[in-house]
Design a protein around this motif. Structure first.
Motif, PDB file in Angstrom:
ATOM      1  N   THR A   8       0.851  -1.182   0.000  1.00  0.00           N
ATOM      2  CA  THR A   8       0.000   0.000   0.000  1.00  0.00           C
ATOM      3  C   THR A   8       0.881   1.224   0.000  1.00  0.00           C
ATOM      4  OG1 THR A   8      -0.107   0.048   2.404  1.00  0.00           O
ATOM      5  CG2 THR A   8      -1.830  -1.170   1.262  1.00  0.00           C
ATOM      6  N   HIS A  48      -6.429  -1.892   5.833  1.00  0.00           N
ATOM      7  CA  HIS A  48      -5.232  -2.683   5.563  1.00  0.00           C
ATOM      8  C   HIS A  48      -4.827  -2.596   4.093  1.00  0.00           C
ATOM      9  CE1 HIS A  48      -8.566  -5.425   4.718  1.00  0.00           C
ATOM     10  NE2 HIS A  48      -7.751  -6.043   3.881  1.00  0.00           N
ATOM     11  N   ASP A  49      -5.747  -2.153   3.232  1.00  0.00           N
ATOM     12  CA  ASP A  49      -5.451  -1.995   1.810  1.00  0.00           C
ATOM     13  C   ASP A  49      -5.052  -0.574   1.454  1.00  0.00           C
ATOM     14  OD1 ASP A  49      -6.000  -4.662   1.190  1.00  0.00           O
ATOM     15  OD2 ASP A  49      -8.135  -4.247   0.951  1.00  0.00           O
ATOM     16  N   GLN A  52      -9.141   4.520   1.881  1.00  0.00           N
ATOM     17  CA  GLN A  52     -10.336   4.302   1.092  1.00  0.00           C
ATOM     18  C   GLN A  52     -11.369   5.376   1.400  1.00  0.00           C
ATOM     19  OE1 GLN A  52     -11.828   0.409   2.114  1.00  0.00           O
ATOM     20  NE2 GLN A  52     -10.640  -0.562   0.498  1.00  0.00           N
ATOM     21  N   GLN A  70     -11.197   2.447  -3.350  1.00  0.00           N
ATOM     22  CA  GLN A  70      -9.943   3.176  -3.483  1.00  0.00           C
ATOM     23  C   GLN A  70      -9.984   4.070  -4.722  1.00  0.00           C
ATOM     24  OE1 GLN A  70      -7.261  -0.201  -3.329  1.00  0.00           O
ATOM     25  NE2 GLN A  70      -6.725   0.360  -1.235  1.00  0.00           N
TER      26      GLN A  70
END
Length: 107
Positions: A8, A48-49, A52, A70
């Motif tokens: 990320t 965790h990504d 957003q 995202q």
């Protein structure tokens, strides 16, 4: 799996602004698709990504329906409409699945 994964990336100020604008656009379109009884909100969240935009809808009955996306998911102009339609459909289904406990009486 264990280990450090730095997949990320941090968003630049401009990218955060674009993501916030995308979230606002999705929320606005979602409001257009639903009646005023549905409460719609948006915010940026760290997941965790990565960062957003999250749009949440509180139906008149039932639980909150939300979706996160995202910046890369907003590449095309039609994407905000597609996301809004999916969120609105989920919120409408939630409301229909949970009828109000306070049914109006015929007066």
């Amino acid at each position: 799996m264990h280990g450090n994964h730095d997949e990320t990336t941090e968003l630049t100020t401009d990218e955060r602004r674009q993501l916030r604008a995308g979230g606002t656009a999705v929320a606005a379109r979602t409001r257009e698709l639903l009646s005023r009884e549905f409460v719609v909100g948006t915010e940026l969240v760290d997941s965790h990504d990565g960062v957003q935009a999250a749009v949440a809808v509180q139906p008149p009955n039932g639980t909150v329906v939300s979706a996160g996306f995202q910046l890369s998911e907003l590449a095309d102009d039609g994407d905000t409409d597609d996301i809004a339609q999916q969120i609105a459909a989920g919120a409408a289904l939630e409301a229909m699945s949970n009828p109000s406990r306070h049914q109006p009486t015929g007066q």
